[in-house]
Design an enzyme around this catalytic site. Sequence first.
Site, short mmCIF file in Angstrom:
data_model
loop_
_atom_site.label_atom_id
_atom_site.label_comp_id
_atom_site.label_asym_id
_atom_site.label_seq_id
_atom_site.Cartn_x
_atom_site.Cartn_y
_atom_site.Cartn_z
N ARG A 1 24.26 -71.34 -42.29
CA ARG A 1 23.06 -72.18 -42.36
C ARG A 1 22.14 -71.90 -41.18
O ARG A 1 20.92 -71.84 -41.33
CB ARG A 1 23.45 -73.66 -42.38
CG ARG A 1 24.12 -74.13 -43.66
CD ARG A 1 24.60 -75.57 -43.54
NE ARG A 1 23.51 -76.48 -43.24
CZ ARG A 1 22.73 -77.05 -44.16
NH1 ARG A 1 22.94 -76.81 -45.45
NH2 ARG A 1 21.77 -77.88 -43.81
N ASP B 1 24.07 -76.54 -35.44
CA ASP B 1 24.84 -76.84 -36.64
C ASP B 1 26.12 -76.01 -36.59
O ASP B 1 26.10 -74.87 -36.11
CB ASP B 1 24.04 -76.50 -37.91
CG ASP B 1 24.59 -77.18 -39.15
OD1 ASP B 1 23.98 -78.16 -39.61
OD2 ASP B 1 25.63 -76.72 -39.66
N ARG C 1 25.68 -83.74 -52.99
CA ARG C 1 26.73 -84.56 -52.36
C ARG C 1 26.98 -85.85 -53.15
O ARG C 1 26.05 -86.54 -53.53
CB ARG C 1 26.35 -84.88 -50.92
CG ARG C 1 26.50 -83.72 -49.95
CD ARG C 1 26.08 -84.11 -48.56
NE ARG C 1 24.65 -84.35 -48.48
CZ ARG C 1 24.05 -84.83 -47.40
NH1 ARG C 1 24.74 -85.16 -46.33
NH2 ARG C 1 22.74 -85.02 -47.40
N THR D 1 24.54 -92.82 -40.24
CA THR D 1 24.82 -94.17 -40.71
C THR D 1 26.28 -94.53 -40.46
O THR D 1 27.19 -93.80 -40.86
CB THR D 1 24.51 -94.30 -42.20
OG1 THR D 1 23.16 -93.92 -42.43
CG2 THR D 1 24.73 -95.72 -42.69
N VAL E 1 18.37 -84.73 -42.74
CA VAL E 1 17.86 -85.60 -41.68
C VAL E 1 17.54 -84.79 -40.43
O VAL E 1 16.44 -84.89 -39.87
CB VAL E 1 18.90 -86.69 -41.35
CG1 VAL E 1 18.45 -87.51 -40.15
CG2 VAL E 1 19.11 -87.59 -42.55
N CYS F 1 23.93 -91.72 -49.31
CA CYS F 1 23.51 -92.99 -48.71
C CYS F 1 23.97 -94.20 -49.53
O CYS F 1 24.93 -94.87 -49.16
CB CYS F 1 21.99 -93.02 -48.55
SG CYS F 1 21.36 -91.90 -47.30
N THR G 1 28.13 -88.73 -42.44
CA THR G 1 29.19 -89.72 -42.30
C THR G 1 29.70 -90.06 -43.70
O THR G 1 29.29 -91.07 -44.30
CB THR G 1 28.69 -91.00 -41.58
OG1 THR G 1 27.40 -91.36 -42.09
CG2 THR G 1 28.58 -90.77 -40.09
#
Length: 430
Positions: free
Chosen positions: A43, A38, A334, A123, A20, A263, A88
């Site tokens: 990364r 980050d 994930r 979220t 995102v 998600c 999240t």
Amino acid sequence: MLNALRTKEKVIAVLGLGYVGLPLALEFARQFRVIGYDIQADRVAMMQRAEDPSRQMTPDAFANADITFTADPADLRQAHFFVIAVPTPVDDYKVPDLKPLQQASEAVGRALKQGDYVVYESTVYPGCTEGDCLPLLEHYAGLTLGTDFKIGYSPERINPGDKVRTLTTILKIVSGSDPEAARTIADVYGSIITAGIYTAPTIKVAEAAKVIENTQRDLNISLMNELAIMFDKMGVDTQEVLKAAATKWNFLPFTPGLVGGHCIGIDPYYLLYKSRQLGYDPQVIHSGRRINDGMPAFIATKLLQKLLQTAKNPSQTKVLVMGLTFKENIADIRNSKVADLVRELMNYSINVHLVDPHASPNEVAQAYRLTLMDEPASDYDAVIVAVGHDEYRALDLPYFKTLMNGSPILLDLKGLYTVNAEDGVDYWRL
């Protein structure tokens, strides 16, 4: 704020540079000065070399972007418009894990100044931005909402792997702590989103709209999964049933499958958590989650039955599982339900080999303690195609036969192939 950003007198900071945050940061950086932050230094180092750790964006996407990548929270003090896009997740007990959000709120709070804006994209459940995050901002900044700074919520709508519905072409929901905040946030996002802006009346409405998007999908898929279980017992091909039902104009085109990812398989738990806090235990949402979480065990049991029907001792069998990422053509592992399926098979003492052309072997080992093979071996008792990668869609039945020994078993979880009874393969699909 917008004019100051355009003249680069003020700076945007994006915290959390995953699926995102990175596309958003780079899109902002085509017009504004941006700090991409980050907490993972490795990364950040990759992005400084114009490499996307998620392998979704090409080096060209980094070209002509006015962006500084950093893992040093002190650099955030240069920013004035903060966007928080951190993960999240839920913990092992399916309880929301707000630690990444809390840490990001603390980092922003320490960098916050009068006149600044903070927008959350992660979220969450309704009320989290104002009830959980705002107090941290005020505490670490020593400032007061409204008087000194403003906040908002603009839920992410990134669809990893989708080359058509990209960031700028998806309608963006925004909200603010007051009407002025909502207008300013809408203006900033409106400068990069070509599909348009929808301003929700409150932050809670925007939070709720996001969390029910994926809850709705979760419930529809759970219905398909329950139907697949029922039709399997009836000896009816679920895919053929859905194909027939889809001839009606208002039939929704959902299909059964493993529901993982960051998600659909996670967001409903945020809604469940908040509702239970308020004394109401949602029955439908919980039921849908229970069905979808139970699919790996259902599939493992189905394979076990097929092995036993062909007189194969599970503890002496070798099975190939193809695909581990939570959806096709991406590297994101994930909350992979394929990993749960592998563990279920291992519980039956089945020797499982695992391959995936997109997943990182190091990430798989770290996240799941599973070994990703470079290539399939041979002499398998069964093959499970778990993810619909393009590489797998191009395969055919003769290829699978070369991988397996006598009495071959092919479980096609995505319904990618057409297999006839005379083909000599015990074929099953959801």
